[in-house]
Design a protein around this motif. Structure first.
Motif, PDB file in Angstrom:
ATOM      1  N   LYS A 273     -64.192  92.114   0.844  1.00 45.87           N
ATOM      2  CA  LYS A 273     -62.769  91.912   0.562  1.00 45.87           C
ATOM      3  C   LYS A 273     -62.169  93.057  -0.255  1.00 45.87           C
ATOM      4  N   HIS A 274     -63.011  93.870  -0.907  1.00 44.83           N
ATOM      5  CA  HIS A 274     -62.514  95.007  -1.689  1.00 44.83           C
ATOM      6  C   HIS A 274     -62.664  96.340  -0.964  1.00 44.83           C
ATOM      7  N   GLN A 275     -63.315  96.362   0.192  1.00 43.51           N
ATOM      8  CA  GLN A 275     -63.524  97.618   0.916  1.00 43.51           C
ATOM      9  C   GLN A 275     -62.199  98.229   1.379  1.00 43.51           C
ATOM     10  N   HIS A 276     -61.241  97.362   1.736  1.00 49.73           N
ATOM     11  CA  HIS A 276     -59.913  97.810   2.151  1.00 49.73           C
ATOM     12  C   HIS A 276     -59.290  98.676   1.048  1.00 49.73           C
ATOM     13  N   LYS A 277     -59.336  98.179  -0.206  1.00 53.23           N
ATOM     14  CA  LYS A 277     -58.755  98.893  -1.338  1.00 53.23           C
ATOM     15  C   LYS A 277     -59.472 100.225  -1.576  1.00 53.23           C
ATOM     16  N   VAL A 278     -60.792 100.200  -1.532  1.00 50.09           N
ATOM     17  CA  VAL A 278     -61.575 101.421  -1.755  1.00 50.09           C
ATOM     18  C   VAL A 278     -61.211 102.494  -0.736  1.00 50.09           C
ATOM     19  N   LEU A 279     -61.137 102.107   0.519  1.00 51.82           N
ATOM     20  CA  LEU A 279     -60.823 103.070   1.575  1.00 51.82           C
ATOM     21  C   LEU A 279     -59.430 103.653   1.417  1.00 51.82           C
ATOM     22  N   THR A 280     -58.458 102.803   1.062  1.00 54.97           N
ATOM     23  CA  THR A 280     -57.091 103.290   0.907  1.00 54.97           C
ATOM     24  C   THR A 280     -56.992 104.289  -0.234  1.00 54.97           C
ATOM     25  N   PHE A 281     -57.598 103.963  -1.379  1.00 52.76           N
ATOM     26  CA  PHE A 281     -57.611 104.909  -2.488  1.00 52.76           C
ATOM     27  C   PHE A 281     -58.356 106.187  -2.100  1.00 52.76           C
ATOM     28  N   GLY A 282     -59.430 106.040  -1.342  1.00 53.58           N
ATOM     29  CA  GLY A 282     -60.186 107.202  -0.894  1.00 53.58           C
ATOM     30  C   GLY A 282     -59.350 108.120  -0.025  1.00 53.58           C
ATOM     31  N   ILE A 283     -58.524 107.541   0.844  1.00 53.38           N
ATOM     32  CA  ILE A 283     -57.659 108.334   1.718  1.00 53.38           C
ATOM     33  C   ILE A 283     -56.584 109.051   0.902  1.00 53.38           C
ATOM     34  N   VAL A 284     -56.036 108.355  -0.115  1.00 54.86           N
ATOM     35  CA  VAL A 284     -55.050 108.992  -0.992  1.00 54.86           C
ATOM     36  C   VAL A 284     -55.667 110.206  -1.691  1.00 54.86           C
ATOM     37  N   LEU A 285     -56.879 110.024  -2.229  1.00 56.52           N
ATOM     38  CA  LEU A 285     -57.569 111.135  -2.888  1.00 56.52           C
ATOM     39  C   LEU A 285     -57.802 112.287  -1.918  1.00 56.52           C
ATOM     40  N   ALA A 286     -58.225 111.951  -0.701  1.00 58.40           N
ATOM     41  CA  ALA A 286     -58.487 112.987   0.300  1.00 58.40           C
ATOM     42  C   ALA A 286     -57.227 113.773   0.630  1.00 58.40           C
TER      43      ALA A 286
END
Length: 332
Positions: free
Chosen positions: A99-112
């Motif tokens: 349920k938290h993987q969605h948030k991690v990926l979105t923040f990861g994309i922002v960082l990228a």
């Protein structure tokens, strides 16, 4: 160079930020396990957005510009699949709840996106000032390709990453994910959660991929606007693609080898361009349409060969590859 006005830049950046904001709001407001149907719908949406932009760009700025955009987008999309491999490894290593993987990926994309925007600005400036940077970028890509091919059957050592180890050592970290928070208080003491460490790990990975992907796309086009949009639209669909294909990634056993070939090919293309400009115009250059054909051809061959291999040998498992080999315990 194309005459891309300030208004076009601002509208494009605003559009990308708006799409990211939607992802962030969905991740923050409704943490949930992303199912196959939802992942498919979002993946199709982002591909259509990228293609729609490409069609508009082609009509507005001509066939050459449009071809460069689509070539750049395909390069970045193929490299982003390798990103997904590493994201899966990070999620597994740190046991991130679904349920938290969605948030991690979105923040990861922002960082990228932030990192790549910085690299694009620096890269474009260097290329405009010093033509020998084409040679440097080409050598970097060939070195990366050789390392990736040598260690194509390995996984990155996330736990022993310098940045991750430093974060674990310097920051007090809770045992659990505390409902998806990044920072919390325990007995009056401010602490970070494992989710924060996961974002640090993904940020480190994003930095490494930016070092490869930006020179690669500059091998296709020298136009900063095309470099930015190719990166942005390839990354925007990464979150949905993660949930769509994470069960299929293990079957792409030859992907790392294919990406190594693509990076080497673009490296040679950059070096030929440098030689054409700085040594002699008689040195041939590789045209963008040919580059696009070679890249698509390699990806098709790699995909088909991978599926044939895993069908014949179900035990075969894909790896994202590593830029350096792992040392065994006790090895210096």
């Amino acid at each position: 160079m194309l005459d891309i006005g300030l208004v076009t830049w601002l509208v494009t950046i605003g559009f990308v930020v708006a799409l990211l904001a939607v992802d962030l709001v969905l991740a923050a407001v409704r943490p949930h396990r992303v199912g196959f149907a939802e992942a498919t719908a979002w993946s199709v949406f982002y591909v259509l957005v990228a293609v729609g932009f490409g069609v508009w760009f082609l009509l507005a700025y001509g066939g050459q510009a449009g071809t460069e955009y689509f070539a750049g987008y395909i390069v970045e999309k193929s490299l982003s699949v390798d990103n997904l491999f590493v994201f899966v490894i990070i999620m597994t290593t740190f046991a991130v709840p679904e349920k938290h993987q969605h948030k991690v990926l979105t923040f990861g994309i922002v960082l990228a996106l932030l990192m790549r925007a910085a690299f694009i600005a620096v890269g474009a400036t260097l290329l405009s000032l010093f033509s020998f940077m084409f040679l440097i970028f080409g050598l970097v890509l060939i070195f990366t390709a050789v390392q990736l091919f040598r260690h194509r059957d390995e996984d990155p050592d996330v736990e022993n990453n310098v940045v991750v180890k430093a974060a674990r050592r310097l920051l007090p970290t809770t045992e659990d994910y505390v409902e998806g928070k990044l920072v919390t208080k325990v007995d009056g003491r401010r602490m970070v959660t494992p989710l924060f460490v996961v974002l640090v790990a993904i940020g480190g990975v994003d930095l490494l991929f930016a070092l490869d992907s930006i020179p690669a796309v500059f091998g296709v086009t020298e136009e900063p606007y095309i470099v930015f949009t190719a990166n942005a639209f390839a990354l925007l669909g990464l979150r949905a693609l993660f949930f769509l294909v994470k069960g299929l990634l293990d079957r792409l056993v030859y992907l790392s080898a294919g990406l190594a070939l693509i990076l080497a090919f673009i490296g040679v293309k950059l070096m030929l361009h440098w030689a054409h400009v700085d040594i002699s115009e008689s040195v041939p250059e590789i045209p963008t349409p040919l580059s696009l054909g070679v890249i698509i051809g390699i990806l098709l061959v790699v995909t088909v060969a991978s599926l044939v291999k895993t069908r014949r040998d179900p035990t075969a498992k894909a790896h994202p590859g590593s830029l350096r080999g792992h040392r065994e315990p006790g090895e210096k």
